[in-house]
Enzyme design. Structure first.
Site, PDB file in Angstrom:
ATOM      1  N   GLU A 120       0.826  -1.217   0.000  1.00 33.12           N
ATOM      2  CA  GLU A 120       0.000   0.000   0.000  1.00 33.12           C
ATOM      3  C   GLU A 120       0.863   1.271   0.000  1.00 33.12           C
ATOM      4  OE1 GLU A 120      -3.630  -0.116   0.654  1.00 33.12           O
ATOM      5  OE2 GLU A 120      -3.955   1.984   1.123  1.00 33.12           O
ATOM      6  N   ARG A 305      -1.290  -2.843  -8.898  1.00 33.53           N
ATOM      7  CA  ARG A 305      -0.335  -3.067  -7.795  1.00 33.53           C
ATOM      8  C   ARG A 305       0.424  -4.350  -8.105  1.00 33.53           C
ATOM      9  NH1 ARG A 305      -2.958  -3.915  -2.129  1.00 33.53           N
ATOM     10  NH2 ARG A 305      -3.053  -1.647  -1.986  1.00 33.53           N
TER      11      ARG A 305
HETATM   12  N1  UDP Z   1     -13.277  -4.564  -3.527  1.00 30.51           N
HETATM   13  C1  UDP Z   1     -14.452  -4.779  -4.235  1.00 30.51           C
HETATM   14  N2  UDP Z   1     -15.521  -5.334  -3.573  1.00 30.51           N
HETATM   15  C2  UDP Z   1     -15.467  -5.693  -2.249  1.00 30.51           C
HETATM   16  C3  UDP Z   1     -14.263  -5.472  -1.544  1.00 30.51           C
HETATM   17  C4  UDP Z   1     -13.185  -4.914  -2.220  1.00 30.51           C
HETATM   18  O1  UDP Z   1     -14.553  -4.482  -5.445  1.00 30.51           O
HETATM   19  O2  UDP Z   1     -16.470  -6.222  -1.737  1.00 30.51           O
HETATM   20  C5  UDP Z   1     -12.104  -3.987  -4.259  1.00 30.51           C
HETATM   21  C6  UDP Z   1     -11.494  -2.748  -3.600  1.00 30.51           C
HETATM   22  O3  UDP Z   1     -12.109  -1.572  -4.057  1.00 30.51           O
HETATM   23  C7  UDP Z   1     -10.044  -2.856  -4.041  1.00 30.51           C
HETATM   24  C8  UDP Z   1      -9.793  -4.342  -4.219  1.00 30.51           C
HETATM   25  O4  UDP Z   1     -11.084  -4.969  -4.223  1.00 30.51           O
HETATM   26  O5  UDP Z   1      -9.851  -2.235  -5.290  1.00 30.51           O
HETATM   27  C9  UDP Z   1      -8.938  -4.957  -3.137  1.00 30.51           C
HETATM   28  O6  UDP Z   1      -9.475  -4.648  -1.902  1.00 30.51           O
HETATM   29  P1  UDP Z   1      -8.891  -5.200  -0.520  1.00 30.51           P
HETATM   30  O7  UDP Z   1      -9.871  -4.846   0.559  1.00 30.51           O
HETATM   31  O8  UDP Z   1      -8.566  -6.657  -0.625  1.00 30.51           O
HETATM   32  O9  UDP Z   1      -7.556  -4.372  -0.229  1.00 30.51           O
HETATM   33  P2  UDP Z   1      -6.417  -3.627  -1.067  1.00 30.51           P
HETATM   34  O10 UDP Z   1      -5.851  -4.602  -2.044  1.00 30.51           O
HETATM   35  O11 UDP Z   1      -7.043  -2.438  -1.757  1.00 30.51           O
HETATM   36  O12 UDP Z   1      -5.442  -3.227  -0.021  1.00 30.51           O
END
Ligand code: UDP
Length: 344
Positions: A120, A305
């Site tokens: 992140e 990412r």
């Molecule tokens: N996301 C989604 N639906 C959900 C939960 C998450 O589309 O119900 C998306 C969120 O917007 C992000 C990605 O999935 O772009 C990954 O989210 P996560 O919470 O796993 O954490 P991150 O990788 O962003 O740290």
């Protein structure tokens, strides 16, 4: 070697302690956490010494064990995007303030710290692959409170690095890229909608609720199976030839890149193929939702990412082995096994 793991019942912590106890008969682990539900049989292992407690309260125990141990791993942190927007002060307090105090004690007692940075920190970096020592760390405006986690971790990285380059601290910073696997999040966390995306989607499938694609699900992540991640961490702890001294190391699987939309489709397919669910009468719909509605105004997404993992390859001789579909299948099977009864 004696290792202190704070947050040992967390996703990374409990997988790590189990691997250490299985593979390193001459290593000893001291651990603290608020709970024990993930740790399991390790609790009865004589080479694992555990205290159930809060790191903000048990300060004497922590200081005593920092003095006693060779390597300190402060793994306590809030690491779910929903929490960044709902409780940014709580994230700052735990993730930054509590941890910077632990880091200062590692300086005081000349102990090696192996610290969890995060993918992140790269934020909205536009590089096709994020490089530990070259990529810019890009965050959004202050009103987008999501970035507090990234900033807390970045500042900790910078503080640790500064102590290191001045000879006051030996450190290794590792950056996990979307690690997944058994016991990532609980069903209760998913019911509140605050799980990480893979476990959130599996829980929706189990609960027969819609799967939400935030802003259409075009954002991409590289999902890394936890066993691969733990193998890299073991090599960091071993630190043969002191190769990890004062290094920052990405730990992720660039081959396992997929969009959130593709992820939803694969998980739905795996769920429908699962022996316990082949005959279900209904399956979750996959729907689109705006980020503002799903997370609130303080959210801003990260569209790509992907890690560059040359450092992990050359310093650790490590390579991730578990492909995307296998990683998802193992995570789904284990989530269903853990939560089948609770869902009924
Ligand atoms: N996301 C989604 N639906 C959900 C939960 C998450 O589309 O119900 C998306 C969120 O917007 C992000 C990605 O999935 O772009 C990954 O989210 P996560 O919470 O796993 O954490 P991150 O990788 O962003 O740290």
């Amino acid at each position: 070697m004696k290792i202190l793991i704070l947050g040992v019942n967390g996703f990374i912590g409990h997988h790590l302690v189990n691997r250490i106890l299985a593979e390193k008969p001459d290593w000893q682990v001291f651990g603290m956490d608020l709970g024990t539900e993930r740790i399991g049989a390790a609790l009865h292992n004589p080479r694992f010494n555990f205290l159930e407690g809060d790191i903000s309260i048990n300060k004497e125990w922590i200081e005593y064990h920092i003095k006693k141990c060779d390597v300190i791993m402060p793994l306590v942190a809030i690491a779910t995007p929903k929490a960044y927007v709902e409780d940014p002060i709580g994230v700052y307090h735990l993730d930054f303030e509590m941890n910077v105090n632990i880091v200062k004690q590692c300086v005081k007692y000349h102990k090696r710290v192996v610290f969890p940075s995060t993918s992140e920190v790269y934020g909205a970096c536009v590089d096709p692959e994020f490089d530990e020592d070259e990529s810019y760390l890009v965050v959004g405006p202050i009103r987008k409170e999501r970035w507090i986690y990234s900033c807390c971790k970045q500042l900790l990285d910078r503080v640790i690095y500064a102590y290191g380059t001045r000879g006051s601290l030996e450190f290794t910073l590792f950056r996990p890229f979307n690690w997944i696997g058994p016991r990532l999040d609980s069903l209760d966390t998913a019911k509140e909608g605050s799980s990480r995306v893979v476990t959130q989607f599996i829980a929706e499938l189990l609960l027969k609720r819609p799967i939400n694609l935030v802003d259409g699900g075009r954002q991409k992540r590289c999902f890394t199976y936890v066993d691969d991640g733990i193998s890299a961490l073991m090599k960091i702890l071993e630190n043969n030839g002191n190769v990890c001294a004062n290094q920052i190391i990405n730990i992720g699987n660039p081959e396992n890149e997929c969009s959130v939309k593709e992820l939803a489709a694969v998980l739905k397919k795996l769920f429908q193929e699962h022996p316990d669910h082949q005959q279900d009468s209904v399956y979750s719909d996959i729907i689109e939702i705006s980020a503002d509605v799903y997370y609130g105004k303080g959210y801003q997404d990260i569209y790509t990412r992907k890690p560059r993992i040359e450092k992990a390859r050359t310093l650790l001789g490590w390579e991730p082995k578990i492909g995307l579909e296998e990683s998802l299948r193992l995570t789904l099977n284990s989530f269903l096994e853990e939560n089948q009864a609770a869902a009924l």
